[in-house]
Design an enzyme around this catalytic site. Structure first.
Site, PDB file in Angstrom:
ATOM      1  N   THR A 178       0.812  -1.235   0.000  1.00  0.00           N
ATOM      2  CA  THR A 178       0.000   0.000   0.000  1.00  0.00           C
ATOM      3  C   THR A 178       0.840   1.277   0.000  1.00  0.00           C
ATOM      4  O   THR A 178       0.300   2.357   0.211  1.00  0.00           O
ATOM      5  CB  THR A 178      -0.938   0.043   1.235  1.00  0.00           C
ATOM      6  OG1 THR A 178      -0.127   0.069   2.418  1.00  0.00           O
ATOM      7  CG2 THR A 178      -1.889  -1.135   1.275  1.00  0.00           C
ATOM      8  N   TRP A 179       2.154   1.146  -0.190  1.00  0.00           N
ATOM      9  CA  TRP A 179       2.992   2.355  -0.184  1.00  0.00           C
ATOM     10  C   TRP A 179       2.515   3.275  -1.314  1.00  0.00           C
ATOM     11  O   TRP A 179       2.290   2.789  -2.440  1.00  0.00           O
ATOM     12  CB  TRP A 179       4.456   1.957  -0.377  1.00  0.00           C
ATOM     13  CG  TRP A 179       5.433   3.035  -0.015  1.00  0.00           C
ATOM     14  CD1 TRP A 179       5.214   4.120   0.771  1.00  0.00           C
ATOM     15  CD2 TRP A 179       6.812   3.100  -0.411  1.00  0.00           C
ATOM     16  NE1 TRP A 179       6.368   4.862   0.895  1.00  0.00           N
ATOM     17  CE2 TRP A 179       7.360   4.272   0.173  1.00  0.00           C
ATOM     18  CE3 TRP A 179       7.639   2.287  -1.197  1.00  0.00           C
ATOM     19  CZ2 TRP A 179       8.694   4.644  -0.002  1.00  0.00           C
ATOM     20  CZ3 TRP A 179       8.963   2.657  -1.379  1.00  0.00           C
ATOM     21  CH2 TRP A 179       9.476   3.819  -0.780  1.00  0.00           C
ATOM     22  N   TYR A 191       3.311   5.287   5.733  1.00  0.00           N
ATOM     23  CA  TYR A 191       2.812   5.523   4.379  1.00  0.00           C
ATOM     24  C   TYR A 191       1.764   6.632   4.375  1.00  0.00           C
ATOM     25  O   TYR A 191       0.707   6.512   5.023  1.00  0.00           O
ATOM     26  CB  TYR A 191       2.248   4.235   3.766  1.00  0.00           C
ATOM     27  CG  TYR A 191       3.250   3.093   3.696  1.00  0.00           C
ATOM     28  CD1 TYR A 191       4.629   3.333   3.764  1.00  0.00           C
ATOM     29  CD2 TYR A 191       2.838   1.777   3.577  1.00  0.00           C
ATOM     30  CE1 TYR A 191       5.551   2.298   3.717  1.00  0.00           C
ATOM     31  CE2 TYR A 191       3.763   0.724   3.520  1.00  0.00           C
ATOM     32  CZ  TYR A 191       5.108   1.003   3.604  1.00  0.00           C
ATOM     33  OH  TYR A 191       6.015  -0.023   3.558  1.00  0.00           O
ATOM     34  N   TYR A 217       9.413  -7.179  -0.360  1.00  0.00           N
ATOM     35  CA  TYR A 217       8.826  -5.911  -0.824  1.00  0.00           C
ATOM     36  C   TYR A 217       9.477  -5.474  -2.129  1.00  0.00           C
ATOM     37  O   TYR A 217      10.550  -5.961  -2.479  1.00  0.00           O
ATOM     38  CB  TYR A 217       8.834  -4.848   0.281  1.00  0.00           C
ATOM     39  CG  TYR A 217      10.118  -4.167   0.705  1.00  0.00           C
ATOM     40  CD1 TYR A 217      10.771  -3.258  -0.123  1.00  0.00           C
ATOM     41  CD2 TYR A 217      10.636  -4.359   1.986  1.00  0.00           C
ATOM     42  CE1 TYR A 217      11.912  -2.578   0.284  1.00  0.00           C
ATOM     43  CE2 TYR A 217      11.786  -3.682   2.415  1.00  0.00           C
ATOM     44  CZ  TYR A 217      12.412  -2.787   1.553  1.00  0.00           C
ATOM     45  OH  TYR A 217      13.533  -2.121   1.972  1.00  0.00           O
ATOM     46  N   LEU A 226       8.131  -6.192  -7.785  1.00  0.00           N
ATOM     47  CA  LEU A 226       8.060  -5.880  -9.222  1.00  0.00           C
ATOM     48  C   LEU A 226       9.227  -4.993  -9.634  1.00  0.00           C
ATOM     49  O   LEU A 226       9.227  -4.431 -10.736  1.00  0.00           O
ATOM     50  CB  LEU A 226       6.719  -5.227  -9.565  1.00  0.00           C
ATOM     51  CG  LEU A 226       5.515  -6.141  -9.282  1.00  0.00           C
ATOM     52  CD1 LEU A 226       4.211  -5.413  -9.531  1.00  0.00           C
ATOM     53  CD2 LEU A 226       5.595  -7.401 -10.143  1.00  0.00           C
TER      54      LEU A 226
HETATM   55  P1  NDP Z   1       6.252  -2.832  -6.383  1.00  0.00           P
HETATM   56  O1  NDP Z   1       7.443  -3.586  -6.813  1.00  0.00           O
HETATM   57  O2  NDP Z   1       5.128  -3.581  -5.795  1.00  0.00           O
HETATM   58  O3  NDP Z   1       5.718  -1.980  -7.622  1.00  0.00           O
HETATM   59  C1  NDP Z   1       4.561  -1.203  -7.557  1.00  0.00           C
HETATM   60  C2  NDP Z   1       4.333  -0.583  -8.940  1.00  0.00           C
HETATM   61  O4  NDP Z   1       4.114  -1.618  -9.895  1.00  0.00           O
HETATM   62  C3  NDP Z   1       3.127   0.330  -8.990  1.00  0.00           C
HETATM   63  O5  NDP Z   1       3.483   1.427  -9.803  1.00  0.00           O
HETATM   64  C4  NDP Z   1       2.051  -0.505  -9.676  1.00  0.00           C
HETATM   65  O6  NDP Z   1       1.163   0.282 -10.458  1.00  0.00           O
HETATM   66  C5  NDP Z   1       2.884  -1.379 -10.580  1.00  0.00           C
HETATM   67  N1  NDP Z   1       2.240  -2.683 -10.830  1.00  0.00           N
HETATM   68  C6  NDP Z   1       1.572  -3.470  -9.950  1.00  0.00           C
HETATM   69  N2  NDP Z   1       1.154  -4.595 -10.535  1.00  0.00           N
HETATM   70  C7  NDP Z   1       1.557  -4.527 -11.836  1.00  0.00           C
HETATM   71  C8  NDP Z   1       1.412  -5.381 -12.947  1.00  0.00           C
HETATM   72  N3  NDP Z   1       0.768  -6.550 -12.846  1.00  0.00           N
HETATM   73  N4  NDP Z   1       1.949  -4.995 -14.126  1.00  0.00           N
HETATM   74  C9  NDP Z   1       2.608  -3.818 -14.240  1.00  0.00           C
HETATM   75  N5  NDP Z   1       2.787  -2.964 -13.218  1.00  0.00           N
HETATM   76  C10 NDP Z   1       2.263  -3.312 -12.025  1.00  0.00           C
HETATM   77  O7  NDP Z   1       6.778  -1.694  -5.414  1.00  0.00           O
HETATM   78  P2  NDP Z   1       6.456  -1.128  -3.982  1.00  0.00           P
HETATM   79  O8  NDP Z   1       7.571  -0.220  -3.703  1.00  0.00           O
HETATM   80  O9  NDP Z   1       5.074  -0.573  -3.845  1.00  0.00           O
HETATM   81  O10 NDP Z   1       6.577  -2.372  -2.980  1.00  0.00           O
HETATM   82  C11 NDP Z   1       5.488  -3.185  -2.646  1.00  0.00           C
HETATM   83  C12 NDP Z   1       5.040  -2.971  -1.206  1.00  0.00           C
HETATM   84  O11 NDP Z   1       6.071  -3.365  -0.301  1.00  0.00           O
HETATM   85  C13 NDP Z   1       4.777  -1.509  -0.812  1.00  0.00           C
HETATM   86  O12 NDP Z   1       3.579  -1.005  -1.362  1.00  0.00           O
HETATM   87  C14 NDP Z   1       4.807  -1.612   0.689  1.00  0.00           C
HETATM   88  O13 NDP Z   1       3.595  -2.147   1.192  1.00  0.00           O
HETATM   89  C15 NDP Z   1       5.973  -2.591   0.900  1.00  0.00           C
HETATM   90  N6  NDP Z   1       7.268  -1.904   1.103  1.00  0.00           N
HETATM   91  C16 NDP Z   1       7.909  -2.089   2.315  1.00  0.00           C
HETATM   92  C17 NDP Z   1       9.094  -1.438   2.586  1.00  0.00           C
HETATM   93  C18 NDP Z   1       9.760  -1.632   3.918  1.00  0.00           C
HETATM   94  O14 NDP Z   1      10.710  -0.887   4.235  1.00  0.00           O
HETATM   95  N7  NDP Z   1       9.340  -2.598   4.711  1.00  0.00           N
HETATM   96  C19 NDP Z   1       9.740  -0.558   1.605  1.00  0.00           C
HETATM   97  C20 NDP Z   1       9.044  -0.489   0.343  1.00  0.00           C
HETATM   98  C21 NDP Z   1       7.866  -1.155   0.115  1.00  0.00           C
HETATM   99  P3  NDP Z   1      -0.346   0.615  -9.981  1.00  0.00           P
HETATM  100  O15 NDP Z   1      -0.295   1.060  -8.564  1.00  0.00           O
HETATM  101  O16 NDP Z   1      -0.799   1.656 -10.938  1.00  0.00           O
HETATM  102  O17 NDP Z   1      -1.186  -0.637 -10.143  1.00  0.00           O
END
Ligand code: NDP
Length: 290
Positions: free
Chosen positions: A23-24, A57, A195, A198
């Site tokens: 949900t970031w 977040y 995390y 992608l």
């Molecule tokens: P991700 O690797 O999950 O990438 C997210 C991006 O990928 C968004 O722009 C999303 O677009 C896009 N996306 C999602 N599904 C697809 C798909 N099937 N095809 C193409 N693009 C896609 O990155 P995050 O940095 O968000 O990491 C995931 C989660 O991990 C975070 O949201 C958070 O909850 C957690 N996290 C934890 C951290 C920690 O320190 N513990 C640090 C960073 C992240 P759209 O939104 O438009 O669908």
């Protein structure tokens, strides 16, 4: 068709689908709030039970989005939130958790993580987690962004055997944890939460989602590049899975795409090809963090 699942740490009987939802950046107005809520609800309907959020977040707004998404369906979700290291003192962690619960509109978290190692002694944080557990406000606790030395230090703290998970950055272009951290955690039966699965942050080299070679390999298997990345992240090792990937998707089509990866098992030839394209380092590198 069996769906990929992962059992959490040794102190919990919980078994979860190996893909959850991040949900970031939700709650910041990047996408309409109604679309973020609809995406999370769609994920729950598609079996992506785990929802990962944090007090950090959007300054708590991401938790509020999750709270709205869970209205009337709290029991369908496995809710994970995180406490800032500077809030992880005996009284601070209790107050931070209560504020998270309020925003999430729930009376318990399934899992509460220390977001990254900080200056509050771990003994104090674990003692606060124990009090929260005894009060029924959290079901389990874990950590995030802990490297091997941090996990070793944690393991000498009373109560640490109940640590359910370590959430770290892990994707095809960032494989440093495979050298030491992942084997350590497998040995101690503490699963990983991956995390940025992608690869939209961290790592080196080309962005795998947009890499023509990876796209071609995905197409060969009738998969999207995202499905290939997720199926790779949750792949079993020696027959057992220990990684739950938490892609964030505010786009409902992305949620559908990601959920289908729960059904994908990659064959040895495909895994070998991915090793060629994105080799793991041969020696230890510092834990990748965003
Ligand atoms: P991700 O690797 O999950 O990438 C997210 C991006 O990928 C968004 O722009 C999303 O677009 C896009 N996306 C999602 N599904 C697809 C798909 N099937 N095809 C193409 N693009 C896609 O990155 P995050 O940095 O968000 O990491 C995931 C989660 O991990 C975070 O949201 C958070 O909850 C957690 N996290 C934890 C951290 C920690 O320190 N513990 C640090 C960073 C992240 P759209 O939104 O438009 O669908």
């Amino acid at each position: 068709m069996s769906l990929a699942t992962v059992s959490l740490g040794i102190s919990t009987p919980d078994t979860l689908p190996a893909i959850g939802q991040g949900t970031w950046f939700m709650g910041e107005g990047r996408a309409p709030r109604s679309r973020e809520i609809a995406a999370l609800q769609r994920g729950l309907e598609r079996g992506l039970r785990l929802i990962d959020t944090a007090e950090m977040y959007a300054d708590g707004e991401a938790e509020s989005v999750v709270g709205e998404a869970l209205a009337g369906r709290r029991d369908q979700a496995y809710v994970v939130s995180k406490v800032y290291p500077w809030n992880a003192s005996s009284s601070g962690a209790i107050a931070a958790c209560e504020a998270s619960l309020k925003r999430l509109n729930t009376d318990y978290l399934d899992l509460y993580l220390l977001h990254w190692p900080g200056n509050v002694p771990l003994e104090e944080t674990l003692e606060a987690f124990e009090r929260l557990t005894n009060a029924g406000k959290i079901r389990h606790f874990g950590v995030s962004n802990f490297d091997v030395e941090d996990m070793q230090a944690l393991s000498s703290v009373p109560g640490s055997s109940h640590c359910a998970v370590n959430q770290v950055l892990y994707h095809l272009a960032s494989r440093g944890i495979e050298v030491a951290l992942r084997p350590w955690q497998r040995q101690h039966r503490i699963p990983l939460m991956a995390y940025c699965p992608l690869a939209q942050a961290g790592g080196v080299g080309p962005d795998p989602l947009r890499d023509p070679e990876l796209q071609a390999l995905a197409a060969e298997h009738q998969l999207s590049p995202a499905q290939l990345l997720l199926a790779w992240a949750i792949r079993p090792i020696d027959g057992s899975r220990d990684v739950i990937a938490i892609p964030k998707a505010a786009t409902p089509d992305h949620v559908d795409d990601n959920a289908k990866a729960l059904e994908v098992t990659l064959d040895e030839a495909t895994l070998a090809r991915l090793d060629e394209l994105y080799p793991a380092p041969s020696t230890r590198v510092p834990l990748d963090i965003v």
